[in-house]
Design an enzyme around this catalytic site. Structure first.
Site, PDB file in Angstrom:
ATOM      1  N   SER A 247     -29.863  27.697  14.567  1.00  0.00           N
ATOM      2  CA  SER A 247     -30.120  26.268  14.347  1.00  0.00           C
ATOM      3  C   SER A 247     -30.315  25.630  15.711  1.00  0.00           C
ATOM      4  O   SER A 247     -29.868  26.174  16.730  1.00  0.00           O
ATOM      5  CB  SER A 247     -28.918  25.637  13.646  1.00  0.00           C
ATOM      6  OG  SER A 247     -29.006  24.237  13.679  1.00  0.00           O
TER       7      SER A 247
ATOM      8  N   TYR B 104     -19.412  24.627  12.609  1.00  0.00           N
ATOM      9  CA  TYR B 104     -20.789  25.022  12.307  1.00  0.00           C
ATOM     10  C   TYR B 104     -21.613  25.139  13.598  1.00  0.00           C
ATOM     11  O   TYR B 104     -22.282  26.155  13.824  1.00  0.00           O
ATOM     12  CB  TYR B 104     -21.429  24.013  11.357  1.00  0.00           C
ATOM     13  CG  TYR B 104     -22.876  24.332  11.071  1.00  0.00           C
ATOM     14  CD1 TYR B 104     -23.209  25.399  10.238  1.00  0.00           C
ATOM     15  CD2 TYR B 104     -23.896  23.601  11.652  1.00  0.00           C
ATOM     16  CE1 TYR B 104     -24.537  25.711   9.992  1.00  0.00           C
ATOM     17  CE2 TYR B 104     -25.226  23.907  11.405  1.00  0.00           C
ATOM     18  CZ  TYR B 104     -25.543  24.957  10.576  1.00  0.00           C
ATOM     19  OH  TYR B 104     -26.856  25.286  10.339  1.00  0.00           O
TER      20      TYR B 104
HETATM   21  N1  LIG Z   1     -30.946  23.013   6.037  1.00  0.00           N
HETATM   22  C1  LIG Z   1     -30.793  22.727   7.311  1.00  0.00           C
HETATM   23  O1  LIG Z   1     -30.838  21.535   7.702  1.00  0.00           O
HETATM   24  C2  LIG Z   1     -30.600  23.835   8.326  1.00  0.00           C
HETATM   25  C3  LIG Z   1     -30.879  23.575   9.669  1.00  0.00           C
HETATM   26  C4  LIG Z   1     -30.704  24.588  10.601  1.00  0.00           C
HETATM   27  C5  LIG Z   1     -30.271  25.844  10.200  1.00  0.00           C
HETATM   28  N2  LIG Z   1     -30.014  26.073   8.885  1.00  0.00           N
HETATM   29  C6  LIG Z   1     -29.529  27.404   8.486  1.00  0.00           C
HETATM   30  O2  LIG Z   1     -30.409  27.954   7.538  1.00  0.00           O
HETATM   31  C7  LIG Z   1     -29.716  28.963   6.795  1.00  0.00           C
HETATM   32  C8  LIG Z   1     -30.052  28.789   5.318  1.00  0.00           C
HETATM   33  O3  LIG Z   1     -29.530  27.561   4.866  1.00  0.00           O
HETATM   34  P1  LIG Z   1     -30.351  26.563   3.931  1.00  0.00           P
HETATM   35  O4  LIG Z   1     -30.602  25.347   4.700  1.00  0.00           O
HETATM   36  O5  LIG Z   1     -31.488  27.265   3.308  1.00  0.00           O
HETATM   37  O6  LIG Z   1     -29.195  26.177   2.881  1.00  0.00           O
HETATM   38  P2  LIG Z   1     -28.992  26.569   1.339  1.00  0.00           P
HETATM   39  O7  LIG Z   1     -30.141  26.092   0.540  1.00  0.00           O
HETATM   40  O8  LIG Z   1     -27.632  26.056   1.030  1.00  0.00           O
HETATM   41  O9  LIG Z   1     -28.987  28.158   1.340  1.00  0.00           O
HETATM   42  C9  LIG Z   1     -27.889  28.887   1.860  1.00  0.00           C
HETATM   43  C10 LIG Z   1     -27.966  30.326   1.417  1.00  0.00           C
HETATM   44  O10 LIG Z   1     -26.839  31.019   1.970  1.00  0.00           O
HETATM   45  C11 LIG Z   1     -26.187  31.732   0.928  1.00  0.00           C
HETATM   46  N3  LIG Z   1     -24.741  31.781   1.145  1.00  0.00           N
HETATM   47  C12 LIG Z   1     -23.905  30.761   1.438  1.00  0.00           C
HETATM   48  N4  LIG Z   1     -22.633  31.167   1.459  1.00  0.00           N
HETATM   49  C13 LIG Z   1     -22.662  32.495   1.157  1.00  0.00           C
HETATM   50  C14 LIG Z   1     -21.661  33.487   1.004  1.00  0.00           C
HETATM   51  N5  LIG Z   1     -20.341  33.208   1.138  1.00  0.00           N
HETATM   52  N6  LIG Z   1     -22.037  34.752   0.709  1.00  0.00           N
HETATM   53  C15 LIG Z   1     -23.346  35.045   0.540  1.00  0.00           C
HETATM   54  N7  LIG Z   1     -24.343  34.156   0.673  1.00  0.00           N
HETATM   55  C16 LIG Z   1     -23.990  32.890   0.963  1.00  0.00           C
HETATM   56  C17 LIG Z   1     -26.497  30.953  -0.343  1.00  0.00           C
HETATM   57  O11 LIG Z   1     -26.507  31.856  -1.456  1.00  0.00           O
HETATM   58  P3  LIG Z   1     -25.462  31.780  -2.677  1.00  0.00           P
HETATM   59  O12 LIG Z   1     -25.120  30.342  -2.906  1.00  0.00           O
HETATM   60  O13 LIG Z   1     -26.213  32.449  -3.793  1.00  0.00           O
HETATM   61  O14 LIG Z   1     -24.319  32.591  -2.203  1.00  0.00           O
HETATM   62  C18 LIG Z   1     -27.912  30.456  -0.099  1.00  0.00           C
HETATM   63  O15 LIG Z   1     -28.860  31.378  -0.527  1.00  0.00           O
HETATM   64  C19 LIG Z   1     -28.238  28.789   7.109  1.00  0.00           C
HETATM   65  O16 LIG Z   1     -27.836  29.797   8.021  1.00  0.00           O
HETATM   66  C20 LIG Z   1     -28.175  27.425   7.784  1.00  0.00           C
HETATM   67  O17 LIG Z   1     -27.120  27.322   8.680  1.00  0.00           O
HETATM   68  C21 LIG Z   1     -30.169  25.097   7.934  1.00  0.00           C
END
Ligand SMILES: NC(=O)c1ccc[n+]([C@@H]2O[C@H](COP(=O)([O-])OP(=O)(O)OC[C@H]3O[C@@H](n4cnc5c(N)ncnc54)[C@H](OP(=O)(O)O)[C@@H]3O)[C@@H](O)[C@H]2O)c1
Length: 252
Positions: A132, A145
């Site tokens: 991130s 985080y």
């Molecule tokens: N959205 C943002 O603003 C943003 C910005 C920068 C970086 N990121 C990063 O992008 C990545 C993806 O996040 P996203 O934004 O796409 O959010 P999201 O829509 O909430 O997706 C998160 C994913 O992680 C999985 N996950 C969460 N906890 C887990 C666990 N205990 N075991 C296995 N899988 C788990 C979830 O799957 P299940 O619920 O099926 O377990 C889901 O598929 C993350 O690493 C996040 O830090 C996000």
């Protein structure tokens, strides 16, 4: 046909990465906890798709993912699963933060090591770790985080240099987006304070850059400007800005 393993493939950026790789003809191994979504995706992508419903915060879970892939050449590993815990450090529940450390740091570390060893042996493959822009500064109100994403950025860039010195053809990259329109904020219990990026754009840009051998992937002009600002700004001053930025995300 090349094979990609994606963690956190059931939602947001991970799901869009899966959709894009499928459209490029990749075979997919998808993981996440949401069994229903995994089944739905496997059905949509066809019989070559393998799924594993697993909670990456549980002890031994990353090793189980590795064992699940035994005998399969994984050409691309996407360590995408992750989440945030919002609030003042003295207030946030320790159990949630330990889970965050297990998913955002521990699982990424273990999976990177296990798959990288095989990739180095055959001198091919790519690892895309989802960090991130938070990985370049400290983050009051999302302290654990931000710290976890700093770990992901530093781990990836360090490994990258070791591989470069060896003359290895294995690629490692870290995706560093700003806010993206996914389920991330819902889970963290916050709202957006700026217009979020489209997860489809972020996913495609990330995959293209990683396969192209880029190291730090900054999707979008604002993220690139933000990154530059963080390189120039003293740490304690940056923390003041981040506090103000994060405070505006609070729902209360
Ligand atoms: N959205 C943002 O603003 C943003 C910005 C920068 C970086 N990121 C990063 O992008 C990545 C993806 O996040 P996203 O934004 O796409 O959010 P999201 O829509 O909430 O997706 C998160 C994913 O992680 C999985 N996950 C969460 N906890 C887990 C666990 N205990 N075991 C296995 N899988 C788990 C979830 O799957 P299940 O619920 O099926 O377990 C889901 O598929 C993350 O690493 C996040 O830090 C996000």
């Amino acid at each position: 046909m090349k094979t990609a393993l994606i963690t956190g493939a059931t939602s947001g950026i991970g799901r869009e990465i899966a959709v894009y790789l499928h459209s490029l003809g990749w075979r997919l191994i998808l993981t996440g906890r949401n069994r229903e979504m995994l089944c739905k995706m496997a059905k949509a992508f066809g019989s070559g798709t393998r799924t594993l419903s697993i909670d990456l915060s549980k002890p031994g879970a990353p090793q189980q993912v590795f064992a699940f892939c035994a005998g399969i050449q994984v050409d691309l590993l996407v360590n995408n699963a992750g989440f945030g815990v919002f609030g003042e450090f003295t207030e946030t529940p320790l159990a949630q933060e330990l889970e965050l450390i297990d998913v955002n740091i521990r699982a990424v570390h273990i999976l990177t090591k296990l798959f990288l060893r095989n990739m180095v042996k055959r001198d091919s493959g790519t690892i895309l770790n989802v960090g991130s822009i938070a990985g370049f500064t400290s983050g009051p109100l999302l302290s654990g985080y931000y710290a976890s994403k700093n770990y992901v950025v530093r781990l990836t860039t360090a490994i990258r240099e070791e591989l470069r010195r060896k003359g290895s053809n294995v690629k490692v990259a870290v995706l560093c987006p700003g806010p993206v329109d996914t389920n991330f904020n819902n889970r963290a219990g916050v709202t957006f304070s700026v217009k979020p990026a489209n997860p489809r754009y972020v996913a495609r840009y990330a995959v293209d850059c990683a396969l192209d051998g880029k190291c730090i992937i900054l999707p979008g002009l604002f993220v690139k400007i933000g990154w530059l600002g963080m390189q120039l700004c003293p740490e304690t001053i940056a923390a003041r800005f981040v506090y103000e930025f994060q405070k505006r995300k609070s729902k209360s």
